[in-house]
Design an enzyme around this catalytic site. Structure first.
Site, short mmCIF file in Angstrom:
data_model
loop_
_atom_site.label_atom_id
_atom_site.label_comp_id
_atom_site.label_asym_id
_atom_site.label_seq_id
_atom_site.Cartn_x
_atom_site.Cartn_y
_atom_site.Cartn_z
N ASP A 136 0.84 -1.18 0.00
CA ASP A 136 0.00 0.00 0.00
C ASP A 136 0.89 1.25 0.00
O ASP A 136 1.67 1.46 0.92
CB ASP A 136 -0.87 -0.05 1.25
N THR A 155 -3.03 5.87 -4.26
CA THR A 155 -1.87 6.59 -3.71
C THR A 155 -0.61 6.32 -4.52
O THR A 155 0.14 7.24 -4.82
CB THR A 155 -1.62 6.22 -2.24
N THR A 156 -0.40 5.05 -4.87
CA THR A 156 0.81 4.73 -5.62
C THR A 156 0.77 5.42 -6.98
O THR A 156 1.76 6.02 -7.41
CB THR A 156 0.95 3.21 -5.81
N ASP A 195 -10.71 0.72 2.66
CA ASP A 195 -10.49 1.18 1.28
C ASP A 195 -11.74 0.92 0.44
O ASP A 195 -12.17 1.77 -0.33
CB ASP A 195 -9.30 0.45 0.64
P1 ADP Z 1 -2.79 2.50 -6.10
O1 ADP Z 1 -2.11 2.75 -4.79
O2 ADP Z 1 -2.46 3.55 -7.10
O3 ADP Z 1 -4.24 2.20 -5.98
P2 ADP Z 1 -2.52 -0.28 -6.84
O4 ADP Z 1 -1.37 -1.14 -6.51
O5 ADP Z 1 -3.80 -0.53 -6.15
O6 ADP Z 1 -2.05 1.21 -6.65
O7 ADP Z 1 -2.76 -0.38 -8.42
C1 ADP Z 1 -3.77 0.32 -9.06
C2 ADP Z 1 -3.67 0.13 -10.54
O8 ADP Z 1 -3.83 -1.26 -10.86
C3 ADP Z 1 -4.78 0.86 -11.27
O9 ADP Z 1 -4.26 1.47 -12.41
C4 ADP Z 1 -5.75 -0.25 -11.62
O10 ADP Z 1 -6.53 0.05 -12.75
C5 ADP Z 1 -4.81 -1.39 -11.87
N1 ADP Z 1 -5.46 -2.71 -11.77
C6 ADP Z 1 -6.12 -3.21 -10.72
N2 ADP Z 1 -6.59 -4.45 -10.98
C7 ADP Z 1 -6.20 -4.74 -12.25
C8 ADP Z 1 -6.36 -5.87 -13.11
N3 ADP Z 1 -7.02 -6.95 -12.72
N4 ADP Z 1 -5.82 -5.82 -14.35
C9 ADP Z 1 -5.15 -4.73 -14.74
N5 ADP Z 1 -4.96 -3.63 -13.98
C10 ADP Z 1 -5.47 -3.63 -12.75
#
Ligand code: ADP
Ligand code: MG
Length: 547
Positions: A65, A98-99, A389
Site C-alpha cells: 500500500d 496513492t501509488t 479502502d
Molecule cells: P494504487 O495505490 O495507485 O491504488 P494499486 O497497486 O492498487 O495502486 O494499483 C492500481 C492500478 O492497478 C490501477 O491502475 C488499476 O486500474 C490497476 N489494476 C487493478 N486491478 C487490475 C487488473 N485486474 N488488471 C489490470 N490492472 C489492474
C-alpha cells in the site's frame, strides 16, 4: 553571494546556511521527489511486489500500500516530503490510488527535467501542466461510465481496489458486505462513512465476516444478573463515572464512633443507590457508561433489570449517540427522559467465544456495523484496511455516480487526447502539455513491467486498441499481456481516484518546479567536532538517505 562596494562580500545569510539556486535547486528537488516515486513504483498494480519495512524498534510491516509505505519510511528532504503529502491527500480524499499519484508526480518531474535542460522556463512548464491537468479532468469526465443504481458496478470497483491485497480469495464476499453497508448509509447528501462501524473479532474465517444493521460493541454487560436482552431499549449515555469520587489527595477520615462509621457507609450506599434511582426515574433501561461503575451500582441496576456497559470508548459513545438519538450526559443529576435514545433491541450475543453487545433497530436506520472475522490479529488488521479502502471507493463512486475502466485504459486515452490538445495550444506550452501526455503512459507501463511484461509492447498494444472504435476502455490484461476490455474484465475504478491523482500530481510537480532557491539553515551540529562540516547538511540525507 552579493558584492558591495570595494568588492567586499555582503553577508546576509548566517554562517553554515546552505543554499542552492536555479537549476541546481530544481535538479536537487526533482531528484529527491523522484526517489520517493522510485520507492513505491514496484508495488503498483495487482502484480506489484510487497515491501518489507523494518522500523527502528525492529517491528516489521509487509505491505504494498503506497501510503502505508510512505508513512513508515522517514523522508528527510523537503521536496520528497511534498510528494509524501500527495499520497496522504490521495488517501484521505479517495482511499485509493496513492501509488498511482506518486508515480505520476515522479514522472511529471522527470519530464520537466528534460524540458529545463532544453532551457524551457519552469513558468512555461507549470502553465502547460495546469492547462493539461484541467483538460485531463474534462477528458476523464467524458469517458466515465455512469453507476446509476447498479450495485454490480460498485462490487467491481471494490474488487478492483482489493486486488493485490492479501484478502484476495474473499474479496467477492467482502465487497458485497461493503456495498450493502455503504448503500445503507448513503443519502442525497452523500455518504458519511462514520456511520459504518467496523469491529474485529479473532476467530472463525474471513468468510464469516458479517454486516449488522445497528451498532456492535466489543463489550459485555457489567453484571451477569442483568438482562441479556432488552426490548424497547431506552438508552442513556453517561460520560461520568457511576462511582463515588475518590479524593485526589490521600485524605484520612478518622472515625472513632462505630455508629458514625456505619452512618458514613450508609451515606455512601445512599449516594450510589441514588444514582440508580436517577436512571430509573429517567425511564432508561440501558446505560452505556464511559467511565467506571461501582459494584453496588451494578448490583442495584441488575435488580432493576437495567442493562449496563462500562468503560465505553469515546468513539463508541459518539456512534451510539448518532445511532440511537441519545445525548451524552455529563451530569447524572441533570439527566431526563429527553436525553434518552431508542433501539428496538439491545442484547448480548456470542461471537466466536466472546460476548459482544448488539444494538439493533436503532432510531437512525443509517447505523450499520461490520464484524470482521479471521484467524489472527494480523489477518483482521489486513481485512480491516481493505474494508476501509473498499468503503471509501464505493462511497465516492456513489457520490460522483461515475467510474472509469482501470488497467491503464484511462491513462492511454489521456495520452492520446492530450497530445491532440497540445498541438491545438501550440507555443512553448505545447511542449509541456506533450510531456504531461507522455507522463500518463507511466501507469500502464509500470503495471505491465510489474507483471513481467515489456513496457513498450504494452503501450503499443494499448494505443493500437484505443485507436479502434470503442477502444476507450481497453487496458492491459496482465495475464495475457494483451489489450483487453477492462469493463469485461471487471476492472473498474472510481472516477475521483483518477482525477484526484492527476490533479495532485500536477500540483506538487508545479510547486516543486516553482522553487528556484533553497536556503536551509544547518541542522543540529555534528556530534563529532572532527567530522567533515559539509556532511549532515540539507543535501546530506538525500535522496539515498530516505531509504
Ligand atoms: P494504487 O495505490 O495507485 O491504488 P494499486 O497497486 O492498487 O495502486 O494499483 C492500481 C492500478 O492497478 C490501477 O491502475 C488499476 O486500474 C490497476 N489494476 C487493478 N486491478 C487490475 C487488473 N485486474 N488488471 C489490470 N490492472 C489492474
Ligand atoms: Mg489501489
Amino acid at each position: 553571494m552579493a558584492y558591495g562596494m570595494g568588492n567586499q562580500p555582503v553577508i546576509v545569510l548566517k554562517e553554515g546556511t546552505e543554499r542552492s539556486k536555479d537549476k541546481e535547486a530544481q535538479y536537487n528537488n526533482i531528484a529527491a521527489a523522484r526517489a520517493v516515486a522510485d520507492a513505491v513504483r514496484s508495488t503498483l498494480g495487482p502484480k506489484g511486489m510487497d515491501k518489507m519495512l523494518v522500523d527502528s524498534m525492529g517491528d516489521v510491516i509487509i505491505t504494498n500500500d503506497g501510503v502505508t509505505i510512505l508513512k513508515e519510511i522517514d523522508v528527510q528532504h523537503p521536496a520528497a516530503k511534498m510528494v509524501v503529502e500527495v499520497a496522504k491527500t490521495q488517501d484521505t480524499e479517495c482511499g485509493d490510488g496513492t501509488t498511482s499519484a506518486v508515480v505520476l508526480a515522479g514522472e511529471l518531474l522527470k519530464r520537466s527535467e528534460d524540458l529545463i535542460e532544453q532551457n524551457i522556463h519552469p513558468t512555461v512548464i507549470t502553465n502547460g501542466f495546469k492547462l493539461a491537468a484541467a483538460k485531463a479532468k474534462e477528458i476523464l469526465n467524458d469517458i466515465a461510465i455512469d453507476v446509476e443504481n447498479n450495485d454490480e458496478i460498485l462490487i467491481k470497483v471494490s474488487n478492483t481496489a482489493m486486488t493485490g491485497k492479501s484478502v484476495g480469495g474473499q474479496k467477492e464476499k467482502l465487497s458485497a458486505i461493503a456495498v450493502a453497508a455503504v448503500r445503507a448509509v448513503a443519502d442525497e447528501n452523500g455518504v458519511d462513512v462514520d456511520n459504518i462501524k467496523v469491529e474485529k473479532k479473532v476467530g472463525g474465517t474471513i468468510a464469516e465476516t458479517e454486516l449488522v444493521t445497528g451498532i456492535v460493541i466489543d463489550k459485555q454487560r457489567v453484571h451477569p444478573r442483568m438482562p441479556k436482552k432488552v426490548k424497547d431499549a431506552k438508552i442513556a449515555l453517561l460520560s461520568t463515572a457511576m462511582e463515588i469520587k475518590k479524593t485526589e489527595v490521600d485524605a484520612q477520615i478518622n472515625i472513632s464512633d462505630p455508629n458514625a462509621m456505619s452512618a458514613f457507609l450508609q451515606e455512601e450506599e445512599n449516594t450510589l443507590k441514588g444514582m440508580v434511582d436517577k436512571v430509573k426515574e429517567s425511564g432508561a433501561n440501558v446505560v452505556f457508561c464511559q467511565k467506571g461503575v461501582d459494584d453496588l451500582v451494578q448490583h442495584y441496576m441488575a435488580k432493576q433489570g437495567i442493562f449496563c456497559i462500562r468503560r465505553m470508548k469515546q468513539s463508541d459513545m459518539e456512534k451510539m449517540a448518532r445511532a440511537t438519538g441519545s445525548k451524552i450526559v455529563g451530569n447524572l443529576q441533570e439527566m431526563s427522559a429527553d436525553d434518552l435514545g431508542f433501539a428496538e433491541v439491545v442484547e448480548e450475543r456470542t461471537v466466536g467465544d466472546e460476548e459482544m453487545t448488539f444494538v439493533t433497530g436503532c432510531k437512525n436506520p443509517k447505523a450499520v456495523s461490520i464484524i470482521i472475522r479471521g484467524g489472527t490479529e494480523h489477518v483482521l488488521d489486513e481485512v480491516e484496511r481493505s474494508m476501509h479502502d473498499a468503503i471509501r471507493v464505493i462511497s465516492i463512486s456513489i457520490e460522483d455516480g461515475k467510474v472509469v475502466a482501470g488497467g491503464g485504459a484511462p491513462e492511454i486515452e489521456l495520452n492520446l487526447r492530450l497530445s491532440d490538445y497540445a498541438s491545438s495550444v501550440g507555443g512553448r506550452e505545447q511542449l509541456a502539455i506533450e510531456a504531461f501526455a507522455d507522463a500518463m503512459e507511466s501507469i500502464p507501463w509500470t503495471l505491465g513491467k510489474n507483471a513481467g511484461l515489456d513496457g513498450i509492447d504494452v503501450i503499443i498494444a494499448l494505443k493500437h486498441a484505443h485507436e479502434q472504435k470503442g477502444g476507450t476502455v481497453f487496458g492491459i490484461d496482465l495475464n495475457t499481456g494483451k489489450a483487453a476490455d477492462m469493463v469485461k474484465l471487471n476492472v473498474l475504478e472510481p472516477l475521483r481516484v483518477k482525477t484526484q491523482a492527476i490533479s495532485s500530481a500536477a500540483e506538487v510537480a508545479n510547486m516543486i518546479l516553482r522553487i528556484d532557491d533553497v536556503i536551509a539553515s544547518r541542522r543540529a551540529p555534528p556530534t563529532d567536532p572532527m567530522s567533515d562540516p559539509s556532511m549532515g547538511g540539507m543535501m546530506g540525507g538525500m535522496p539515498g538517505g530516505m531509504m
